[in-house]
Design a protein around this motif. Structure first.
Motif, PDB file in Angstrom:
ATOM      1  N   PRO A   1       0.800  -1.233   0.000  1.00  0.00           N
ATOM      2  CA  PRO A   1       0.000   0.000   0.000  1.00  0.00           C
ATOM      3  C   PRO A   1       0.833   1.284   0.000  1.00  0.00           C
ATOM      4  CG  PRO A   1      -0.964  -1.597   1.487  1.00  0.00           C
ATOM      5  CD  PRO A   1       0.350  -2.183   1.021  1.00  0.00           C
ATOM      6  N   SER A   2       1.894   1.339   0.793  1.00  0.00           N
ATOM      7  CA  SER A   2       2.708   2.547   0.852  1.00  0.00           C
ATOM      8  C   SER A   2       3.426   2.796  -0.471  1.00  0.00           C
ATOM      9  CB  SER A   2       3.714   2.448   1.993  1.00  0.00           C
ATOM     10  OG  SER A   2       4.422   3.656   2.126  1.00  0.00           O
ATOM     11  N   ALA A   3       3.918   1.734  -1.098  1.00  0.00           N
ATOM     12  CA  ALA A   3       4.576   1.879  -2.399  1.00  0.00           C
ATOM     13  C   ALA A   3       3.576   2.319  -3.454  1.00  0.00           C
ATOM     14  CB  ALA A   3       5.229   0.559  -2.804  1.00  0.00           C
ATOM     15  N   ALA A   4       2.361   1.795  -3.383  1.00  0.00           N
ATOM     16  CA  ALA A   4       1.314   2.197  -4.333  1.00  0.00           C
ATOM     17  C   ALA A   4       0.969   3.672  -4.156  1.00  0.00           C
ATOM     18  CB  ALA A   4       0.074   1.323  -4.156  1.00  0.00           C
ATOM     19  N   LYS A   5       0.918   4.141  -2.896  1.00  0.00           N
ATOM     20  CA  LYS A   5       0.646   5.562  -2.647  1.00  0.00           C
ATOM     21  C   LYS A   5       1.738   6.435  -3.258  1.00  0.00           C
ATOM     22  CE  LYS A   5      -1.273   7.181   1.094  1.00  0.00           C
ATOM     23  NZ  LYS A   5      -1.607   7.516   2.493  1.00  0.00           N
ATOM     24  N   ALA A   6       2.984   6.000  -3.144  1.00  0.00           N
ATOM     25  CA  ALA A   6       4.087   6.755  -3.736  1.00  0.00           C
ATOM     26  C   ALA A   6       3.945   6.782  -5.245  1.00  0.00           C
ATOM     27  CB  ALA A   6       5.427   6.144  -3.330  1.00  0.00           C
ATOM     28  N   GLY A   7       3.605   5.649  -5.841  1.00  0.00           N
ATOM     29  CA  GLY A   7       3.426   5.585  -7.284  1.00  0.00           C
ATOM     30  C   GLY A   7       2.289   6.465  -7.764  1.00  0.00           C
ATOM     31  N   ARG A   8       1.176   6.437  -7.019  1.00  0.00           N
ATOM     32  CA  ARG A   8       0.047   7.294  -7.402  1.00  0.00           C
ATOM     33  C   ARG A   8       0.433   8.765  -7.285  1.00  0.00           C
ATOM     34  NH1 ARG A   8      -2.733   3.320  -4.455  1.00  0.00           N
ATOM     35  NH2 ARG A   8      -3.017   4.736  -2.680  1.00  0.00           N
TER      36      ARG A   8
ATOM     37  N   GLN B   1       6.490  10.832   1.724  1.00  0.00           N
ATOM     38  CA  GLN B   1       6.108  10.018   2.872  1.00  0.00           C
ATOM     39  C   GLN B   1       6.176   8.516   2.564  1.00  0.00           C
ATOM     40  OE1 GLN B   1       2.210  11.627   3.605  1.00  0.00           O
ATOM     41  NE2 GLN B   1       2.962  13.120   5.087  1.00  0.00           N
ATOM     42  N   ASN B   2       6.111   8.145   1.304  1.00  0.00           N
ATOM     43  CA  ASN B   2       6.049   6.739   0.909  1.00  0.00           C
ATOM     44  C   ASN B   2       7.202   6.331   0.004  1.00  0.00           C
ATOM     45  OD1 ASN B   2       3.238   5.880   1.988  1.00  0.00           O
ATOM     46  ND2 ASN B   2       2.912   7.869   1.038  1.00  0.00           N
ATOM     47  N   LYS B   3       8.182   7.200  -0.116  1.00  0.00           N
ATOM     48  CA  LYS B   3       9.301   6.995  -1.027  1.00  0.00           C
ATOM     49  C   LYS B   3      10.097   5.719  -0.727  1.00  0.00           C
ATOM     50  CE  LYS B   3      13.473   9.465  -2.465  1.00  0.00           C
ATOM     51  NZ  LYS B   3      14.258  10.681  -2.250  1.00  0.00           N
ATOM     52  N   ALA B   4      10.347   5.442   0.516  1.00  0.00           N
ATOM     53  CA  ALA B   4      11.157   4.273   0.882  1.00  0.00           C
ATOM     54  C   ALA B   4      10.482   2.971   0.458  1.00  0.00           C
ATOM     55  CB  ALA B   4      11.426   4.265   2.378  1.00  0.00           C
ATOM     56  N   ALA B   5       9.186   2.887   0.652  1.00  0.00           N
ATOM     57  CA  ALA B   5       8.462   1.677   0.250  1.00  0.00           C
ATOM     58  C   ALA B   5       8.509   1.501  -1.264  1.00  0.00           C
ATOM     59  CB  ALA B   5       7.016   1.738   0.728  1.00  0.00           C
TER      60      ALA B   5
END
Length: 187
Positions: free
Chosen positions: A4-11, A61-65
């Motif tokens: 989910p966190s990686a998807a938020k970064a992608g979005r 906020q979600n870059k690392a994931a």
């Protein structure tokens, strides 16, 4: 499976692009409608930059994931689809614009670009597993077909640029608010 966190970064990455291009389309509308009106351009620019910064914050906020999943086969496949779709889009825009200019149909360049941009969202929807991109693509395609037939100035109407900008801004906003697809890839 994208976390989910990686998807938020992608979005958020996709939203940043759409906020910028939405702003560019809206500034094009402004220039055609009001000529060079700095207050209008400043308002559109400030709005676009503000939205961009909201997306940037979500990305940070979600870059690392996102980085942790960058080498996954799923992410690599989505990246290849993105690169191919974008290359095809820009090459198509160049060729179509040249051909329309050659045949004296310059007024149709903007609707053609909007149409091509709309089409490019279809493979992105499939590659990123983001159904929302189908909606964005179809909305742009329908705009490109409809406004030249309905607007008073036909394909030369600046309403096409405004419509494209608003569609991209709305799609970017939806990307930032999307909680329904936590396992989907970006944009």
């Amino acid at each position: 499976m994208i976390q989910p966190s990686a998807a938020k970064a992608g979005r958020a990455i996709g939203a940043m692009f759409m906020f910028v291009f939405g702003g560019a389309w809206t500034i094009a509308w402004s220039l055609e409608t009001y000529d060079v009106n700095w207050p209008v351009i400043a308002i559109i620019s400030a709005f676009s930059i503000g939205l961009f910064l909201v997306a940037w914050r979500q990305f940070r906020q979600n870059k690392a994931a996102r980085a942790a999943e960058a080498d996954s086969p799923e992410s690599k496949k989505a990246g290849r689809i993105f690169n191919i779709a974008n290359a095809a889009q820009w090459i198509s825009i160049f060729i179509v614009a040249m051909l329309l200019s050659k045949f004296g149909l310059q007024a149709w360049i903007i609707p053609a670009i909007i149409f091509i941009v709309g089409i490019h969202f279809i493979p992105l929807a499939i590659g990123f597993k983001v159904p929302r991109h189908h909606i964005t693509g179809v909305a742009l395609i329908l705009l490109a077909i409809g406004y030249p037939l309905l607007a008073p100035n036909g394909p030369a109407s600046p309403i096409g640029c405004l419509g494209a900008g608003i569609i991209l801004w709305l799609s970017a906003g939806a990307a930032l608010l999307d909680r329904a697809a936590p396992n989907a890839d970006p944009a």
